[in-house]
Design a protein around this motif. Structure first.
Motif, PDB file in Angstrom:
ATOM      1  N   TRP A 294      58.795  53.268  68.265  1.00  0.00           N
ATOM      2  CA  TRP A 294      57.941  52.353  67.497  1.00  0.00           C
ATOM      3  C   TRP A 294      57.358  51.650  68.419  1.00  0.00           C
ATOM      4  O   TRP A 294      58.104  50.448  68.460  1.00  0.00           O
ATOM      5  N   GLY A 295      56.428  51.881  69.416  1.00  0.00           N
ATOM      6  CA  GLY A 295      56.164  50.986  70.448  1.00  0.00           C
ATOM      7  C   GLY A 295      57.312  50.795  71.272  1.00  0.00           C
ATOM      8  O   GLY A 295      57.683  51.703  71.915  1.00  0.00           O
ATOM      9  N   SER A 296      57.643  49.631  71.674  1.00  0.00           N
ATOM     10  CA  SER A 296      58.801  49.103  72.340  1.00  0.00           C
ATOM     11  C   SER A 296      60.104  49.590  71.873  1.00  0.00           C
ATOM     12  O   SER A 296      61.160  49.681  72.586  1.00  0.00           O
ATOM     13  N   VAL A 297      60.277  49.866  70.407  1.00  0.00           N
ATOM     14  CA  VAL A 297      61.544  50.362  70.074  1.00  0.00           C
ATOM     15  C   VAL A 297      61.593  52.132  70.305  1.00  0.00           C
ATOM     16  O   VAL A 297      60.859  52.744  69.772  1.00  0.00           O
ATOM     17  N   GLU A 298      62.764  52.408  70.855  1.00  0.00           N
ATOM     18  CA  GLU A 298      62.990  53.614  70.876  1.00  0.00           C
ATOM     19  C   GLU A 298      64.208  54.234  70.429  1.00  0.00           C
ATOM     20  O   GLU A 298      65.209  53.508  70.760  1.00  0.00           O
ATOM     21  N   GLY A 299      64.111  55.415  69.898  1.00  0.00           N
ATOM     22  CA  GLY A 299      65.545  56.032  69.401  1.00  0.00           C
ATOM     23  C   GLY A 299      65.464  57.372  70.202  1.00  0.00           C
ATOM     24  O   GLY A 299      64.669  58.156  70.269  1.00  0.00           O
ATOM     25  N   ARG A 300      66.903  57.625  70.701  1.00  0.00           N
ATOM     26  CA  ARG A 300      67.054  58.745  71.302  1.00  0.00           C
ATOM     27  C   ARG A 300      68.306  59.560  70.746  1.00  0.00           C
ATOM     28  O   ARG A 300      69.142  58.985  69.853  1.00  0.00           O
TER      29      ARG A 300
ATOM     30  N   TYR B  21      72.645  22.031  66.093  1.00  0.00           N
ATOM     31  CA  TYR B  21      71.389  22.431  66.274  1.00  0.00           C
ATOM     32  C   TYR B  21      70.660  22.965  65.120  1.00  0.00           C
ATOM     33  O   TYR B  21      70.929  23.746  64.409  1.00  0.00           O
ATOM     34  N   THR B  22      69.430  22.557  65.187  1.00  0.00           N
ATOM     35  CA  THR B  22      68.329  23.275  64.083  1.00  0.00           C
ATOM     36  C   THR B  22      67.225  23.600  64.817  1.00  0.00           C
ATOM     37  O   THR B  22      66.736  23.193  65.611  1.00  0.00           O
ATOM     38  N   HIS B  23      66.784  24.506  64.042  1.00  0.00           N
ATOM     39  CA  HIS B  23      65.401  25.161  64.752  1.00  0.00           C
ATOM     40  C   HIS B  23      64.452  25.748  63.721  1.00  0.00           C
ATOM     41  O   HIS B  23      64.870  26.379  62.687  1.00  0.00           O
ATOM     42  N   ARG B  24      63.110  25.418  63.834  1.00  0.00           N
ATOM     43  CA  ARG B  24      62.397  26.191  62.906  1.00  0.00           C
ATOM     44  C   ARG B  24      61.018  26.561  63.429  1.00  0.00           C
ATOM     45  O   ARG B  24      60.472  25.757  64.026  1.00  0.00           O
ATOM     46  N   GLU B  25      60.900  27.616  63.366  1.00  0.00           N
ATOM     47  CA  GLU B  25      59.556  28.044  63.978  1.00  0.00           C
ATOM     48  C   GLU B  25      58.900  29.280  63.129  1.00  0.00           C
ATOM     49  O   GLU B  25      59.756  30.021  62.326  1.00  0.00           O
ATOM     50  N   ASN B  26      57.797  29.623  63.166  1.00  0.00           N
ATOM     51  CA  ASN B  26      57.126  30.736  62.492  1.00  0.00           C
ATOM     52  C   ASN B  26      56.998  31.821  63.544  1.00  0.00           C
ATOM     53  O   ASN B  26      56.231  31.687  64.477  1.00  0.00           O
ATOM     54  N   LEU B  27      57.655  32.911  63.258  1.00  0.00           N
ATOM     55  CA  LEU B  27      57.803  33.917  64.143  1.00  0.00           C
ATOM     56  C   LEU B  27      56.386  34.566  64.173  1.00  0.00           C
ATOM     57  O   LEU B  27      56.124  35.190  65.311  1.00  0.00           O
ATOM     58  N   LEU B  28      55.766  34.843  63.012  1.00  0.00           N
ATOM     59  CA  LEU B  28      54.397  35.488  62.855  1.00  0.00           C
ATOM     60  C   LEU B  28      53.389  34.846  63.711  1.00  0.00           C
ATOM     61  O   LEU B  28      52.746  35.412  64.584  1.00  0.00           O
ATOM     62  N   ALA B  29      53.354  33.399  63.419  1.00  0.00           N
ATOM     63  CA  ALA B  29      52.591  32.456  64.502  1.00  0.00           C
ATOM     64  C   ALA B  29      52.836  32.635  65.912  1.00  0.00           C
ATOM     65  O   ALA B  29      52.113  32.760  66.693  1.00  0.00           O
ATOM     66  N   LEU B  30      54.125  32.731  66.272  1.00  0.00           N
ATOM     67  CA  LEU B  30      54.502  33.192  67.577  1.00  0.00           C
ATOM     68  C   LEU B  30      54.120  34.379  68.196  1.00  0.00           C
ATOM     69  O   LEU B  30      53.538  34.087  69.246  1.00  0.00           O
ATOM     70  N   LEU B  31      54.120  35.188  67.391  1.00  0.00           N
ATOM     71  CA  LEU B  31      53.427  36.563  67.863  1.00  0.00           C
ATOM     72  C   LEU B  31      51.962  36.440  68.103  1.00  0.00           C
ATOM     73  O   LEU B  31      51.598  36.998  68.989  1.00  0.00           O
ATOM     74  N   ARG B  32      51.534  35.616  67.093  1.00  0.00           N
ATOM     75  CA  ARG B  32      49.992  35.733  67.254  1.00  0.00           C
ATOM     76  C   ARG B  32      49.595  34.818  68.359  1.00  0.00           C
ATOM     77  O   ARG B  32      48.579  35.144  68.914  1.00  0.00           O
ATOM     78  N   SER B  33      50.543  33.805  68.736  1.00  0.00           N
ATOM     79  CA  SER B  33      50.117  33.191  70.097  1.00  0.00           C
ATOM     80  C   SER B  33      49.992  33.894  71.214  1.00  0.00           C
ATOM     81  O   SER B  33      49.465  33.313  72.123  1.00  0.00           O
ATOM     82  N   LEU B  34      50.794  35.084  71.317  1.00  0.00           N
ATOM     83  CA  LEU B  34      50.794  35.636  72.596  1.00  0.00           C
ATOM     84  C   LEU B  34      49.180  36.177  72.705  1.00  0.00           C
ATOM     85  O   LEU B  34      48.340  36.479  71.913  1.00  0.00           O
TER      86      LEU B  34
ATOM     87  N   ILE C 133      50.305  49.089  74.556  1.00  0.00           N
ATOM     88  CA  ILE C 133      50.489  47.606  74.482  1.00  0.00           C
ATOM     89  C   ILE C 133      51.771  47.244  73.906  1.00  0.00           C
ATOM     90  O   ILE C 133      52.528  46.486  74.363  1.00  0.00           O
ATOM     91  N   ALA C 134      52.160  47.798  72.843  1.00  0.00           N
ATOM     92  CA  ALA C 134      53.593  47.732  72.116  1.00  0.00           C
ATOM     93  C   ALA C 134      54.446  47.861  73.197  1.00  0.00           C
ATOM     94  O   ALA C 134      55.645  46.986  73.230  1.00  0.00           O
ATOM     95  N   ARG C 135      54.794  48.929  73.929  1.00  0.00           N
ATOM     96  CA  ARG C 135      55.687  49.331  74.847  1.00  0.00           C
ATOM     97  C   ARG C 135      55.656  47.973  76.016  1.00  0.00           C
ATOM     98  O   ARG C 135      56.742  47.554  76.469  1.00  0.00           O
ATOM     99  N   GLN C 136      54.405  47.774  76.445  1.00  0.00           N
ATOM    100  CA  GLN C 136      54.329  46.805  77.674  1.00  0.00           C
ATOM    101  C   GLN C 136      54.871  45.329  77.120  1.00  0.00           C
ATOM    102  O   GLN C 136      55.280  44.596  78.008  1.00  0.00           O
ATOM    103  N   ASN C 137      54.797  45.047  75.887  1.00  0.00           N
ATOM    104  CA  ASN C 137      55.156  43.880  75.259  1.00  0.00           C
ATOM    105  C   ASN C 137      56.467  43.512  74.627  1.00  0.00           C
ATOM    106  O   ASN C 137      56.665  42.855  74.013  1.00  0.00           O
ATOM    107  N   GLY C 138      56.949  44.596  74.425  1.00  0.00           N
ATOM    108  CA  GLY C 138      58.306  44.695  73.817  1.00  0.00           C
ATOM    109  C   GLY C 138      58.302  44.465  72.131  1.00  0.00           C
ATOM    110  O   GLY C 138      59.362  43.867  71.557  1.00  0.00           O
ATOM    111  N   ILE C 139      57.244  44.890  71.549  1.00  0.00           N
ATOM    112  CA  ILE C 139      57.067  44.888  70.123  1.00  0.00           C
ATOM    113  C   ILE C 139      56.816  46.337  69.607  1.00  0.00           C
ATOM    114  O   ILE C 139      56.497  47.225  70.412  1.00  0.00           O
ATOM    115  N   THR C 140      56.818  46.292  68.102  1.00  0.00           N
ATOM    116  CA  THR C 140      56.600  47.564  67.713  1.00  0.00           C
ATOM    117  C   THR C 140      54.994  47.982  67.447  1.00  0.00           C
ATOM    118  O   THR C 140      54.178  46.938  67.604  1.00  0.00           O
TER     119      THR C 140
END
Lengths: 107, 870
Positions: B639-645, B842-855, A68-75
């Motif tokens: 690390w999920g979508s984060v990849e190191g090579r 330009y100003t912007h305020r947002e909760n990134l964790l809430a943004l993630l939870r909303s997904l 799921i992390a890969r599919q959604n671009g998060i860790t």
């Protein structure tokens, strides 16, 4: 006679299921395991069967989180923590959940 | 004619009777145990092979028995071989038969045996002999010779006179002894036997020792009465460090097996001290006397005085100290009849290293050479720090034991082991048996059975036992099955020995079954353990991680050993060697393998490719410590979508007092790190202990610019700056999936970070342009839709549709709850609007964790957990 044989077979089947079928709900219901904020199951009361079950389920959960992390671009950790919150929310009353402070409490 | 027929009938009848008698005799001899083969006639009867085997035990066997004549009977044998057979009635038979009065009448005969092999006497081998016996007119002559010795004897039945003499080399009869023996004797053997014997041993000594002495023995006898005089010319060497010397010639006198008088002064010098035996009969009455055995020296001490009177030997209470710390105590006076048959109360106490063995109700009865002891034994004391008690009650003879099982209890603190050995019917020196043990040892519950038996090459048997690994909270049943053999002062663990530990828990870690076995056996002796062990451990399981099955083989060579293990599921191999030293052990290890996803099960990242190789040293002394180097090559991690090579690096790694650590040697490099924004050529130095990580000198290329962080610690409560520079806005704009703006120019700044254990804080991050910037908002369909929605928006979009920006400032903060506050100020001109000055805030305020939870992934994961939980 046929009915008696069927009855004996059913009792034997139920007995074998009781002996081997420790599943997730059973483990939670017996207070052996519970949900954690990190998205993985934890062992509340250690028995060989409970540790084996929890380890096996966590391995499968991790595979799912990674996909799921890969599919959604998060860790992986981000997915796992989100899943942990959801799992704790959906835990039935009376089952164990782990607090952010690391304590096991019944919901 | 009739007469002739009658003679023929008579002769025929006699022949038939003789044949019947011969047949009956042959059948009787066969039934008694005589077996013959190769019967032929070659100038006389010839039996190629024969044997005498009553009760299925071959007592005598021979080859080429030739009958040369019947009167006198002449028999020749090329070989005659005797063997010892068990005969429980032997002693009784001798007693019943008594001593014969001369030799019996026989027809004249000659018997010659060219090669006579007699059975060993008490495991003392005799040389091969040649025997000739001749009898004419009841006058007997005997000759027995070996290579270096010869004995002749003669006996006449008419007058009963006998005469014998012989000489030879001692070395032929006694190994490791040199010297010459001579003897002669004469007397009568009819009515009351009487005679005199004289033996002279000249230059007697050990083969490897130059010292020697002459020994003379002169004796005479009449009926059962006998007298012997023995003298030593010099101290007689018996074995290294052991000498026997006599103060004066010793004189012994007796009746049958009873010693009635003695005059002796013998001194035995040993490495442990000196033992002196003095005895002297009363001059007025030979049946009365006294003496003493005196021990003195570094390991010997004590005096055992004795007197004999009226055929009764009396010993007073005393204590004798013997080598190895053994002391024997006679707690009460002891009276022993000096007779062939008798009985005596025999109280004894034996001490050894804090152990005391005491007899109770101890009584000894004897009849000739046969004896029986009855009573009880009690053992108690401390040995090597253990409290030991034991009991046994029963009877013992030279042949068997009878009574209750022997019981032994060994205890220390809470440990106690109860050992039981049934002895009923067991020989005095046990041939076989089974000892059982039950209790607790070193905290382990123990139930074991030791089966033992005397084999052709030594003791052998099997040990089976059960216990439980008490370090495990649950399970951990331990079963051992060890066939063994004791040979040459070494314990041989036979092939097939196995030790198995069932699964059990250590805290919340499940230890799966472990099996240790040996296919080729082990040898355990003073030099340690030698051989090979096969190890199979089914692995470990915990809530978040698993160790797959480990299998391998350990080769032991005394205090050294090496082992090779593989973890197939991890494509990993481990080689270890080590040496025992100073109560611990140390050695080296090598590790190599591939990075596989299964290794990351308990980690937040997944290794997907690469190899690692390491080596180091290990030490075990009250704990395990390891130190070495680990090289990573071509690693790939996700690390999920984060990849190191392209992960490469050399790490110093270690483990001590339960704490692991690692530190990079030289920079660790990562060719690409894809976090959504590609980062390349990442390098850093690293230290960590799996709970805290310290990154130093972090450098990377990102979006045409660079990223530098002198130090990043995780977790940390400190704010740590990350400096970015020369970020190419054109590459930033290219990250848009459907570009709505185009950018040019470069920016830089610094982002102070606090890396918490499970949060990220950005404190007053600042970015600014590093040269003129350019912004274009092309009139795309979406931009036109936004412009048409509101006149103010259209005005703003028109103003920034093309901006040349000499001044760009941006600030950002994010707290640990995930609230991001960003302010951005653009100051520039629009060249398409006559260089219209534009200031854009330009100003912007947002909760990134809430943004993630909303997904919606939250629901998606929950659903997958339901379906993939089993």
């Amino acid at each position: 006679m046929k009915t008696v044989k069927m009855l004996i077979a059913m009792i034997a089947l139920l007995a074998s299921m009781a002996a081997y079928a420790l599943d997730l709900d059973g483990a939670k219901g017996q207070g052996l395991g519970g949900e954690q904020p990190d998205g993985y199951l934890g062992v509340v009361k250690a028995t060989p069967q409970a540790v084996e079950l929890v380890s096996d389920i966590n391995a499968k959960r991790r595979d799912a989180y990674e996909r799921i992390a890969r599919q959604n671009g998060i860790t992986l950790d981000q997915v796992a923590r989100l899943a942990g919150q959801k799992a704790i929310e959906k835990t039935a009353e009376g089952h164990y959940v782990k607090t952010p402070g690391g304590q096991w409490v019944t919901k | 004619m009739r007469m002739k027929r009658r003679v023929l009938q008579l002769v025929s009848g006699v022949l038939v009777v003789l044949m019947v008698l011969a047949l009956a005799g042959a059948l009787a001899l066969y039934a008694m145990g005589l077996r013959v083969s190769g019967l032929s006639w070659q100038q006389g009867l010839l039996v190629s092979q024969w044997r005498w085997q009553p009760q299925d035990c071959v007592q005598w066997q021979g080859e080429n028995l030739r009958l040369d004549g019947l009167w006198p009977l002449r028999v020749r044998l090329s070989t005659l071989q005797g063997r010892a057979c068990p005969d429980e009635q032997a002693s009784d038979a001798i007693t019943a038969q008594g001593f014969p009065d001369g030799l019996p009448w026989t027809p004249p005969f000659d018997v010659t045996v060219h090669q006579l092999d007699l059975p060993a006497v008490s495991e003392w081998p005799l040389p091969t002999l040649a025997l000739s016996v001749r009898q004419r007119h009841q006058q007997w002559q005997l000759g027995v010779c070996s290579l270096q010795s010869c004995i002749q004897a003669s006996y006449g039945q008419q007058d009963g006179l006998w005469r014998a003499s012989g000489d030879g080399q001692l070395g032929e009869w006694l190994a490791q002894v040199r010297g010459r023996w001579q003897w002669q004797g004469s007397g009568t053997w009819q009515g009351t036997p009487r005679g005199q014997l004289s033996v002279m041993l000249s230059d007697v000594g050990r083969v490897e020792d130059e010292a020697s002495a002459n020994v003379s023995l002169d004796g005479d006898f009449v009926g059962e009465g006998w007298r012997l005089r023995a003298a030593l010319s010099e101290p007689l060497p018996l074995m290294p460090g052991w000498w026997l010397e006599g103060g004066h010639p010793s004189v012994l006198q007796g009746e049958g097996a009873t010693l009635t008088a003695m005059d002796a002064d013998l001194r035995m010098t040993t490495p442990h001290g000196e033992a002196r035996l003095q005895a002297r009969s009363d001059a007025r009455q030979a049946a009365t006397g006294q003496g003493a055995l005196t021990l003195s020296g570094p390991a010997l001490d004590g005096r055992l005085a004795f007197v004999w009177q009226d055929r009764m030997l009396t010993l007073p209470p005393t204590t004798l100290t013997l080598p190895d710390g053994i002391s024997v105590t006679l707690p009460a006076a002891l009276s022993i009849p000096m007779a062939l048959n008798g009985e005596a109360v025999l109280p004894l106490q034996v001490s050894y290293q804090g152990l005391q063995l005491q007899t109770k109700a101890s009584q000894l009865r004897w009849q000739g050479a046969d004896w029986l002891w009855a009573g009880a034994l009690a053992l108690q004391g401390r040995w090597n720090g253990y409290q030991v008690t034991g009991q046994w009650e029963g009877e013992a003879t030279p042949r068997w034991l009878a009574g209750k099982p022997l019981r032994l209890t060994i205890a220390q603190g809470e440990d106690q082991l109860n050992v039981s050995l049934p002895v009923e019917g067991m020989p005095l020196v046990p041939e076989q048996g089974t000892a059982t043990a039950k209790g607790q040892w070193h905290g382990y519950p123990v139930q074991a059975a030791l089966q033992f038996a005397r084999g052709e090459t030594g003791w052998q048997g099997s040990l089976s036992g059960q216990s439980r690994v008490v370090a495990l909270d649950h399970g951990g049943k331990l079963e051992a099955r060890v066939p063994w053999r004791w040979q040459g002062n070494a314990l041989h663990v036979q092939p097939g020995a196995q030790l198995r530990i069932d699964q059990g828990l250590v805290g919340q870690t499940l230890l799966r079954p472990v099996t240790v076995s040996t296919c080729q056996g082990l040898v355990i002796d003073e030099q340690g353990m030698r051989g090979a062990l096969q190890v199979r451990a089914d692995g470990l399981a915990a809530a978040r991680w698993q160790l797959p099955r480990v299998k391998g083989e350990a080769t032991l060579k005394g205090d050294q050993g090496q082992a090779h293990f593989t973890i197939d599921d991890w494509k990993t191999a481990l080689s270890v060697d080590g040496t025992l030293e100073g109560g611990g052990a140390s050695g080296s290890l090598q590790l190599n393998g591939a990075l596989v996803p299964a290794m990351g099960q308990g980690l937040g990242m997944t290794p997907t490719a690469g190899r690692f190789q390491g080596d180091g040293r290990w030490q075990w002394q009250q704990g395990v410590s390891v130190e070495g180097e680990l090289a990573l090559a071509d690693g790939e991690v996700a690390w999920g979508s984060v990849e190191g090579r392209g992960l490469d690096g050399l790490l110093a790694v270690g483990y001590e007092d339960g704490a692991p650590w690692l530190a990079s040697r030289g920079p660790v490099t990562v060719q690409t790190l894809d976090v959504g924004t590609p980062i390349t050529n990442l390098t850093f130095a690293l230290e960590g202990n799996l709970s805290r990580w310290y990154f130093r000198d972090v450098r990377a290329d990102v979006l045409g610019g660079s990223l530098v962080a002198p130090a990043l610690d995780w977790p940390s409560n400190q704010v740590q700056p990350v400096v970015i520079s020369q970020i190419d806005l054109q590459q930033v704009a290219a990250l848009q999936a459907s570009p709505t703006v185009s950018l040019a120019g470069r920016i830089g700044g610094y982002v102070p970070l606090q890396l918490g254990e499970d949060f990220l804080v950005v404190e007053q991050g600042r970015l600014a342009n590093e040269g003129p910037l350019m912004l274009r908002v092309p009139p795309s369909q979406s931009v036109q839709a936004m412009a048409q929605s509101n006149q103010a928006v259209q005005l703003a979009l028109d103003s920034i549709s093309h901006l040349q920006i000499p001044d760009f400032q941006a600030r950002m903060t994010m707290d640990r709850e995930g609230w991001l506050d960003a302010q951005m100020t653009l100051k520039g001109v629009n060249p398409e609007r006559k260089n219209l000055p534009v200031v854009f805030n330009y100003t912007h305020r947002e909760n990134l964790l809430a943004l993630l939870r909303s997904l919606r992934i939250g629901e998606e994961i929950t659903q997958q957990l339901r379906t993939e939980k089993q």
